[in-house]
Design a protein around this motif. Sequence first.
Motif: not given
Length: 647
Positions: A286, A289-290, A293, A352
């Motif tokens: 991912q 950053e993902a 998060n 996501e």
Amino acid sequence: MSLLNQLIAAVFAVLIGLVSGTLYIMSDSSKEMLIHQLESHGQDTATHLGLYLAPYIAAEDKAAIETTVNAIFDSGFYQKIEITNSTGDTLFVSTNTSIAPESVPTWFLTLVQFTPPSMEREISYQWRKVGKVSVQSRAGYAYEQLWNGTEKTLIWFISLSLIAVFSLSYLLRRILRPLKGVAEQATALSERKYIEQKHIPKTVELKLVVEAMNRMVQRVQRMFDEQARHIEELRKTAYLDNLTGLANQRSTHAQLCDWLDYRKEFGHGTCIYLHIPNLQALNDAQGEEAANNFLKYAAKQLADLSAQYQPAIIGRLSGSDFLAFIPESNEEIVKREVSKLNESLITLANFEKISPDEPATHIAITQTDQNTSAAQLLSEARLLIKQAIAEKRDIQYPAEFTGSKITSTSWQEHVASAINNKQVFLQFQKVISTHDQQPLQHELLARILNRDNNPCSAAEFIQVVKELGLIEALDKAVLERAIEYLTHNTSCPPLTVNLSQQAIQTDDFEKWIKSQLSKHNLRGRLNIEINETAILNDINNIVTFRDLLKQNGIGFGVDNFGIHPSGFSYLYAVQPDYIKIDGSLCQEIDHSDEDCFFIRSLITAAHSLGIKTYAERIERISQAERLKQLNIDGTQGFLHGKPEALV
């Protein structure tokens, strides 16, 4: 005396001196004028009387002389009139023994010495000298004239002086108003408040003073703000996780050890251990950053859950592991809250598209009692996480999660009866000064008897008290016992009572404590402590409560200081008399330079605000010695003995 009153008094003294001098000059001038007037009047009287009495004096007609002189003398302007013949023999004399009228005060007669003039006139009849007339004016007339003038002058002086004083007072107050503001700034600065004057005076000197004071206030405030920011940055580096803002592994483990291994007052609780599997694979699939998060989202959801229960511990143990420890053991409540947490994480993971074929997170639930250690808790949680990973379960409960640890109804009834009947007894633990080893205060610990009439710690009943809504009743019972003890033991060190946030928030409690403080003089003999988290949750009410205590001379302290993530800026508003640094921060103070530097910074910041610093749960001499080197004011813990009964 204030500067304003001194200036008014000085100006008034100058006015009195000026008017007194003026009155003296006026009186002296009036006195000379009156003497000249009396001389002229006496001379005229002697001349006219001589012309009229000349034939009678020549004939030595005493009857006619007496009649004429008495007619003139009765006017009251004369002190003495004497008629003599050519040989100097007295034909007739009339005198007045009265010096001054009754309207003139005696002190004025003493103050003003006045000798009336005596005028003479030789009498001639038919070109020969037949006698002499002597006329002395009466002093009373002069005194009366002088007093009337002085009295009017005094009345005008007093009237004008009063008008001048009020006018001067108003003008000086208006002119010196900025100085009053400077005095208020100085007083506020000594109380760690920072006030700036918005109105800058036009007077050059006052303008310079006000602007200089404003700059000093700004500079002091910036100094503390910079110091607080420095400490906050240090705390974040040493004790907080950079990504999520939660406590890091070191801080979380220290708090668990402090609560479960040392204090043993937590009672039954629940540990929620959250694990994110294959974190590296998540990063690769991912992106960083993902993945970050998702970690922050998981941390926030766990923090929101923990915020409902206080006190609680929430932290990140490693890159993929989080822990929340809450004071809740009811099976239904725990399962409901954990299910909500899991559903929110699943929702985000599906959105996501994180780990679609297996759980995105694993959650393990363990429960504790007063005998569970921190190491045991973490070991059980990690074993359950391994089991959840192996079985691919979202949530893993312990094998015996049957609610057996839920408080029984009979124990609840026993605790409620003890609290409602005020069957509470107290123990205390000493806070010892690091300077002279004398006790600074005795912190009170509430205890009740169990069903076997044996003392039980707070861990065994405090959760029941919270569940039944009896916290306020418990706080009142403890305070009443403390006040009763202080009234009968006047020489004991100050007693310290730790109050709950729930009690302070009620209007009834505020009225109750006001009535208690009004009945007893407890100045300097009682302290109230409130947990740092409770203070930060309701600062406005705490500030009001703090003001009430300050008015009655009751000390105020912050308990468990230094572990809340919101920083220390609240110290400005609350202005406690002392802080107690949380024991979890002091556990390794004698071994960790990082902890040592952080504690030193806390102590320095507190002392700069005039706040004393104490350290909690000190067990080793090496801890106390290191803290003494850091200039701590006092220490508390088993190093100074176990809790003793307050009898």
